[in-house]
Motif scaffolding. Structure first.
Motif, PDB file in Angstrom:
ATOM      1  N   GLY A   1      -2.611   6.616  -3.970  1.00 59.68           N
ATOM      2  CA  GLY A   1      -1.506   6.173  -3.515  1.00 59.68           C
ATOM      3  C   GLY A   1      -1.343   6.350  -1.702  1.00 59.68           C
ATOM      4  O   GLY A   1      -2.211   7.164  -1.357  1.00 59.68           O
TER       5      GLY A   1
ATOM      6  N   GLN B   1       0.946  -1.266  -0.100  1.00 59.08           N
ATOM      7  CA  GLN B   1      -0.027  -0.102  -0.039  1.00 59.08           C
ATOM      8  C   GLN B   1       0.785   1.305  -0.130  1.00 59.08           C
ATOM      9  O   GLN B   1       0.399   2.354   0.165  1.00 59.08           O
ATOM     10  CB  GLN B   1      -1.093   0.058   1.231  1.00 59.08           C
ATOM     11  CG  GLN B   1      -1.846  -1.049   1.331  1.00 59.08           C
ATOM     12  CD  GLN B   1      -3.016  -1.007   2.385  1.00 59.08           C
ATOM     13  OE1 GLN B   1      -2.584  -0.721   3.482  1.00 59.08           O
ATOM     14  NE2 GLN B   1      -4.226  -1.757   2.234  1.00 59.08           N
TER      15      GLN B   1
ATOM     16  N   VAL C   1       3.824   1.040  -5.077  1.00 57.09           N
ATOM     17  CA  VAL C   1       2.757   0.541  -6.136  1.00 57.09           C
ATOM     18  C   VAL C   1       3.325  -0.666  -7.056  1.00 57.09           C
ATOM     19  O   VAL C   1       2.955  -1.668  -7.681  1.00 57.09           O
ATOM     20  CB  VAL C   1       2.219   1.604  -7.109  1.00 57.09           C
ATOM     21  CG1 VAL C   1       1.392   2.741  -6.347  1.00 57.09           C
ATOM     22  CG2 VAL C   1       3.539   2.242  -8.012  1.00 57.09           C
TER      23      VAL C   1
ATOM     24  N   TRP D   1      -4.758  10.757  -7.649  1.00 54.27           N
ATOM     25  CA  TRP D   1      -3.599   9.825  -6.942  1.00 54.27           C
ATOM     26  C   TRP D   1      -4.171   9.212  -6.098  1.00 54.27           C
ATOM     27  O   TRP D   1      -4.803   9.801  -5.053  1.00 54.27           O
ATOM     28  CB  TRP D   1      -2.448  10.647  -6.682  1.00 54.27           C
ATOM     29  CG  TRP D   1      -1.325   9.988  -6.077  1.00 54.27           C
ATOM     30  CD1 TRP D   1      -0.679   9.029  -6.824  1.00 54.27           C
ATOM     31  CD2 TRP D   1      -1.012   9.898  -4.822  1.00 54.27           C
ATOM     32  NE1 TRP D   1       0.427   8.347  -5.833  1.00 54.27           N
ATOM     33  CE2 TRP D   1       0.156   9.060  -4.648  1.00 54.27           C
ATOM     34  CE3 TRP D   1      -1.397  10.684  -3.520  1.00 54.27           C
ATOM     35  CZ2 TRP D   1       0.898   8.700  -3.382  1.00 54.27           C
ATOM     36  CZ3 TRP D   1      -0.780  10.534  -2.413  1.00 54.27           C
ATOM     37  CH2 TRP D   1       0.064   9.347  -2.325  1.00 54.27           C
TER      38      TRP D   1
ATOM     39  N   ARG E   1      -4.045   5.389   4.585  1.00 53.88           N
ATOM     40  CA  ARG E   1      -3.287   5.324   3.418  1.00 53.88           C
ATOM     41  C   ARG E   1      -1.948   5.985   4.008  1.00 53.88           C
ATOM     42  O   ARG E   1      -1.331   6.788   3.423  1.00 53.88           O
ATOM     43  CB  ARG E   1      -3.818   6.536   2.370  1.00 53.88           C
ATOM     44  CG  ARG E   1      -5.081   5.803   1.666  1.00 53.88           C
ATOM     45  CD  ARG E   1      -5.773   6.959   0.844  1.00 53.88           C
ATOM     46  NE  ARG E   1      -5.019   7.413  -0.076  1.00 53.88           N
ATOM     47  CZ  ARG E   1      -5.081   8.330  -0.953  1.00 53.88           C
ATOM     48  NH1 ARG E   1      -6.209   9.084  -0.661  1.00 53.88           N
ATOM     49  NH2 ARG E   1      -4.353   8.872  -1.575  1.00 53.88           N
TER      50      ARG E   1
ATOM     51  N   GLY F   1       8.056   6.573  -6.948  1.00 56.95           N
ATOM     52  CA  GLY F   1       7.552   7.266  -5.831  1.00 56.95           C
ATOM     53  C   GLY F   1       8.352   8.114  -4.912  1.00 56.95           C
ATOM     54  O   GLY F   1       9.568   8.396  -5.380  1.00 56.95           O
TER      55      GLY F   1
END
Length: 426
Positions: free
Chosen positions: A225, A134, A137, A223, A188, A272
């Motif tokens: 993420g 998580q 990616v 996004w 998140r 990232g």
């Protein structure tokens, strides 16, 4: 005449070769003999297989939570390393990797290391490839330097920092490499703090969650993420370098790489970013600071070729939208006027990438003003599209100006000219 002589010579040579072949006795065919590998080559191959097996065991140990297996191949005579490896193992298990693996890259030589560890020393650059669920990616890669020695006919790990100064920025400086950590999680958000610093970690989870909401609200890119925030009592973490007395830079978003710089391309492939908090600023972390850094994380995988004035200006735009939501437009208008009156006259052009972070002028403010101007001129959605295009394709000044001109009607030079006469509506 010359051509005829040369041609005749060639013909004669061919005829001679054919006649010699007819007259030559037929040789009996014998099996082709294969060269026997040298003793050194055999030993090197065997060493590589054994070290590969050690690296495989280390990865399996983390995935299964087996500390004994993780320590099996650590030099039993190096008590300090064993203690450090126990901490490392606990940290790796705490992170909870979805995927982890180690592989040998290339052998290195260091005379001082060889002298310290003996003639069987094997110093090798190791690639650690991992994926935090998580957060990453896709799997990403970092570097390590391992020193192996042959002890009683068996290869063992005897050091893990001999190569640190020869590796890339941030190598062997990941959160799990720097003392015992504690990991706290939100929907998140992943936060790493010192072991026992639970209260601070929970507070940062809350602030990061709010920062995520601001980025979702004020930046158009969809996004979804997650964010990894590292808040340790360390002045050097990953590629972030915070001097102990440095209070100017509160945080840094450092890139992660699916392919390291110099592997497939000079710049590498950015996957990232992780956020590192200045240890002196850990008590002042709020959603405004984190919304700025999370904007960098949310745009990190686009390519990284956007000019820094756009990258930092966009991050400032998001964080100041958050300030506006809390304090109203008056606070924003006040700073905007200060940038126009005080910061703009100190520059003669948009801030350049070279020396951006060392510039004593308010380059963040001017970058923010440029983005605000573009938002008013073409709209936020189009600014986001401009950002993506520049991040992926703005590899040089000509490309940047071409993209900027096609999407906004301005080049960097004419954007600067427009800013000089810009008077915002109140």
């Amino acid at each position: 005449m010359a051509v005829a002589l040369v041609s005749g010579g060639v013909a004669y040579t061919v005829e001679e070769r054919e006649r010699d072949a007819r007259d030559r006795p037929v040789a009996t065919q014998t099996p082709t003999q294969t060269a026997t590998p040298s003793r050194t080559a055999t030993a090197v191959a065997a060493r590589r297989v054994e070290v590969d097996t050690i690296l495989l065991r280390r990865a399996q140990a983390v995935q299964t939570g087996n500390e004994a297996l993780f320590l099996t191949d650590v030099d039993p005579a190096n008590k300090k390393l064993i203690a450090a490896q126990k901490v490392l193992f606990a940290n790796l298990v705490e992170i909870g990797f979805q995927e982890i693996g180690y592989s040998q890259a290339e052998e290195r030589f260091n005379a001082a290391v060889m002298k310290a560890h003996g003639r069987t020393t094997y110093l090798v650059r190791v690639l650690m490839r991992y994926q935090i669920p998580q957060v990453d990616v896709a799997p990403v890669t970092t570097e390590l330097g391992y020193t192996f020695i042959n002890r009683a006919g068996r290869w063992v790990l005897t050091d893990d920092d001999d190569l640190d100064t020869d590796l890339g920025p941030g190598a062997h400086q990941e959160a799990w490499d720097l003392g015992r950590i504690e990991v706290l999680r939100g929907p998140r958000v992943l936060v790493a703090v010192e072991k026992g610093d639970t209260k601070r970690g929970r507070a940062i989870v809350t602030e990061a969650t709010e920062g995520l909401a601001e980025v979702s609200s004020y930046w158009p890119r969809k996004w979804r993420g997650s964010v990894f925030v590292i808040a340790l009592d360390e002045s050097e973490v990953r590629d972030a370098r915070f001097a102990d007395e440095d209070i100017e830079s509160a945080a840094s978003a450092g890139s992660t790489f699916s392919s390291l710089p110099g592997a497939d391309t000079a710049d590498g492939t950015v996957a990232g970013a992780y956020i590192v908090i200045n240890p002196n600023e850990r008590d002042r972390v709020d959603e405004i600071l984190l919304s700025h850094e999370i904007t960098h994380v949310a745009t990190a995988d686009l390519g990284g070729y956007e000019p820094l004035w756009l990258a930092e200006g966009a991050a400032e735009y998001v964080s100041w939208r958050g300030i506006e939501a809390i304090s109203g437009p008056g606070e924003v208008g006040k700073w905007e006027q200060e940038v126009i009156d005080d910061a703009m006259p100190t520059l003669s052009a948009l801030p350049t990438d070279a020396g951006f972070y060392q510039n004593s002028a308010d380059v963040y403010g001017v970058s923010w003003l440029a983005v605000r101007y573009l938002v008013q001129r073409i709209g936020l959605d189009h600014v986001e599209e401009l950002y993506e295009d520049l991040a992926m394709h703005g590899t040089d000044q000509a490309s940047r100006d071409r993209i900027l001109l096609s999407r906004s009607g301005l080049t960097e030079a004419t954007l600067w000219t427009s800013l000089q006469s810009y008077r915002p509506q109140r």
